[in-house]
Design a protein around this motif. Structure first.
Motif, PDB file in Angstrom:
ATOM      1  N   PHE A 140      -3.055   5.096  -8.443  1.00 59.77           N
ATOM      2  CA  PHE A 140      -3.495   4.980  -7.059  1.00 59.77           C
ATOM      3  C   PHE A 140      -4.919   4.430  -7.001  1.00 59.77           C
ATOM      4  O   PHE A 140      -5.854   5.044  -7.509  1.00 59.77           O
ATOM      5  N   SER A 158       0.853  -1.193   0.000  1.00 56.95           N
ATOM      6  CA  SER A 158       0.000   0.000   0.000  1.00 56.95           C
ATOM      7  C   SER A 158       0.887   1.240   0.000  1.00 56.95           C
ATOM      8  O   SER A 158       2.102   1.149   0.139  1.00 56.95           O
ATOM      9  N   SER A 212     -10.628  10.684  -3.288  1.00 56.33           N
ATOM     10  CA  SER A 212     -11.018   9.668  -4.264  1.00 56.33           C
ATOM     11  C   SER A 212     -10.176   9.853  -5.517  1.00 56.33           C
ATOM     12  O   SER A 212      -9.542  10.889  -5.715  1.00 56.33           O
ATOM     13  N   ASN A 213     -10.208   8.829  -6.365  1.00 57.94           N
ATOM     14  CA  ASN A 213      -9.419   8.885  -7.597  1.00 57.94           C
ATOM     15  C   ASN A 213     -10.197   8.282  -8.767  1.00 57.94           C
ATOM     16  O   ASN A 213      -9.633   7.659  -9.649  1.00 57.94           O
ATOM     17  N   ILE A 246      -7.982   3.764  -4.784  1.00 58.48           N
ATOM     18  CA  ILE A 246      -8.581   4.194  -3.531  1.00 58.48           C
ATOM     19  C   ILE A 246     -10.094   4.115  -3.677  1.00 58.48           C
ATOM     20  O   ILE A 246     -10.632   4.284  -4.766  1.00 58.48           O
ATOM     21  N   TYR A 267       0.198  10.262  -1.584  1.00 59.90           N
ATOM     22  CA  TYR A 267      -0.927  10.497  -2.496  1.00 59.90           C
ATOM     23  C   TYR A 267      -1.250  11.984  -2.591  1.00 59.90           C
ATOM     24  O   TYR A 267      -1.561  12.502  -3.679  1.00 59.90           O
ATOM     25  N   LYS A 319      -7.961   5.555   2.498  1.00 56.49           N
ATOM     26  CA  LYS A 319      -6.826   6.454   2.277  1.00 56.49           C
ATOM     27  C   LYS A 319      -5.818   6.339   3.416  1.00 56.49           C
ATOM     28  O   LYS A 319      -4.609   6.278   3.181  1.00 56.49           O
ATOM     29  N   MET A 379      -4.433   2.526   0.385  1.00 54.43           N
ATOM     30  CA  MET A 379      -4.472   2.660  -1.075  1.00 54.43           C
ATOM     31  C   MET A 379      -3.413   1.766  -1.710  1.00 54.43           C
ATOM     32  O   MET A 379      -2.369   1.507  -1.123  1.00 54.43           O
TER      33      MET A 379
END
Length: 524
Positions: free
Chosen positions: A352, A306, A321-322, A354, A312, A377, A391
């Protein structure tokens, strides 16, 4: 995940013989190098087929760099880019991963010992090829590979043992100081230049040593010279040599590639300078959850590696968020949602990962207990975590074996070690250390990455962050953090005393026992 299941060490027949020897016969333990069968018995008579041995050495190097342990663990898991939290009993492994994150390793750490042994064995094997009177190109490639492996011994451990090919087990290897090793590597690379092919972009041209790869490694040497010689201050002459080496690489047609994640596919691009034909499965499945399947691996991932929230947060985009459309810069990647998941991306995002994860048909995935598979996260602690804690990072991507382009399984055997964007940022850093403004150079790179705005100015801290954003999990983060004086700095779940001795790893205990010429690094 049990460590013994995941470690797949390369064991040669020579090492097997050594391992069967008496455990008290420390003089011939495989700590500093392997030993030729005829060493000490009338001298070294040479390798019968240097070309075949060279190919074997390329494969050995690829094997050493393909695993998640040893080299990858020392270069990446010790940094702010990766953390392997213990989830229940998974990834406990007697604390070997936690020790790397918290910088509490000792000279008996398994990955430290393995990295030391593998690199030094490779140096010796390269020497055997060099001393076997091969043709000019084989000689040049062997010198490059010796320099490559010795570079990492010097970088990770400081001093470097060196055994001549005609020395038997009764001879303790000479130990090169860091400065002596630096000069040795430099000489090998400069001599290799005359016999190496030029090198140009394309898969057919970058899987073996070239002048371009040698220039890249020279740039690394010059950029870190003030660390290796102990002066602590970059010399302008060295920095100019970095710029010259990078310019020589660009002159061969290497350039920044548009389409960031396409670089990590086994197709031609303008960035890859040197790759190994080693498997990238560990770069993929050590991060994915058990229930994240792909056509080539219906068994799912290993649910380990992770990244930290603070790493991040160095990227542009929504903070929590991604998903596609979260205003993220290209290099941060994306997670498909229910409407964007499809067979083409296999339901698995890039970069990433997440939040909620999806199957290829848009179905929300669940963990093994039936709860939503939503990667968090934050990682609250190193131990006591759930399956979805943390993540995940993914640059290389699972492939569909029904795709005609992947029928030869080439995706699994294309791991990049040298890349032009790295060289480009090395040049920017060299300019900065010569009191020149690197902002335009850095923004030139960012302009090739979609949705990545220009930086108004580039400080030293910003340049280090940019190297992280561009080169994460590509084997260079520890080297960068040491050079920028940040390897002993605090980050999440790491207690720090700022001990500069941690910038070097300890010499393994077995190596000290087998070679009295070695001296343990300070602080261990």
């Amino acid at each position: 995940m049990k460590l013994e299941i995941l470690i797949k060490p390369f064991i040669s027949s020579v090492l097997l013989v050594l391992c069967l020897a008496s455990c008290t016969n420390l003089e011939i333990e495989e700590t500093d190098s392997i030993i030729s069968e005829d060493a000490g018995d009338g001298g070294f008579s040479g390798i019968a087929d240097p070309t075949s041995s060279l190919n074997d050495l390329y494969n050995k190097v690829g094997s050493d760099f393909q695993t998640q342990e040893n080299m990858y663990a020392l270069e990446e898991v010790t940094t702010d880019e990766l953390l392997i939290p213990t989830r229940g009993t998974d990834w406990g492994d007697n604390g070997v991963w936690r020790q790397l994150h918290t910088h509490t390793w000792t000279s008996s750490h398994l990955f430290v010992k393995n990295a030391w042994n593998n690199l030094n064995q490779n140096v010796f094997r390269a020497s055997e090829i060099i001393e076997s009177n091969p043709d000019a190109q084989v000689l040049a490639e062997a010198k490059f590979l010796r320099a490559f492996n010795m570079f990492f011994v010097m970088d990770l451990f400081g001093s470097v043992p060196f055994r001549q090919v005609d020395e038997g087990p009764d001879v303790n290897p000479t130990v090169l100081s860091r400065t002596e090793a630096y000069n040795f590597i430099m000489t090998d690379l400069q001599e290799a230049m005359t016999g190496l092919p030029e090198g140009s972009p394309g898969v057919a041209n970058t899987g073996k040593a070239t002048k371009t790869a040698a220039n890249f490694l020279l740039a690394k040497l010059y950029l870190n010279a003030h660390i290796y010689n102990g002066s602590g201050t970059a010399d302008s002459a060295d920095m100019q040599k970095v710029i010259d080496a990078v310019d020589a690489i660009a002159a061969q047609g290497f350039a920044i590639q548009e389409g960031y994640f396409q670089i990590f596919e086994p197709t031609d691009d303008s960035e890859t300078i040197f790759f190994t034909t080693s498997e990238v499965a560990a770069r993929i499945y050590n991060s994915l959850h058990y229930n994240q399947n792909s056509p080539d691996n219906t068994g799912g991932g290993w649910n380990g590696f992770s990244t930290l929230a603070e790493f991040y947060d160095t990227f542009e985009g929504a903070p929590n968020s991604n998903y596609v459309g979260d205003d993220q810069e290209e290099r941060r990647g994306w997670v498909p949602d229910a409407t964007t998941a499809n067979a083409q991306n296999l339901g698995i995002g890039r970069g990433f990962l997440i939040g909620q994860q999806y199957d290829s048909d848009g179905t929300p995935l669940k963990n093994r207990q039936g709860a939503p598979l939503s990667f968090t996260k934050e990682i609250p602690a190193i131990v006591g975590n759930g399956e979805e804690t943390g993540m995940r990072l993914l640059k290389y991507h699972p492939f569909d074996p029904t795709d005609a382009e992947n029928q030869n399984n080439s995706f699994r055997k294309h791991q990049i070690l040298f890349r032009y964007a790295d060289a480009h940022l090395m040049k920017a850093e060299a300019m900065m250390r010569m009191d020149q403004d690197p902002t335009a150079m850095v923004n030139q790179l960012r302009q090739s990455r979609v949705d990545t705005p220009d930086l108004p100015s580039v400080t030293e801290a910003e340049l280090l962050a940019e190297r992280g954003r561009e080169l994460y999990i590509e084997f260079w983060r520890r080297n960068d953090l040491v050079r920028f004086g940040q390897f002993t700095a605090p980050w999440s779940l790491k207690e720090v005393d700022g001990d500069p001795n941690m910038n070097l790893f300890p010499i393994p205990e077995t190596a000290l026992l087998s070679n009295p010429n070695l001296v343990q690094n300070p602080g261990y």
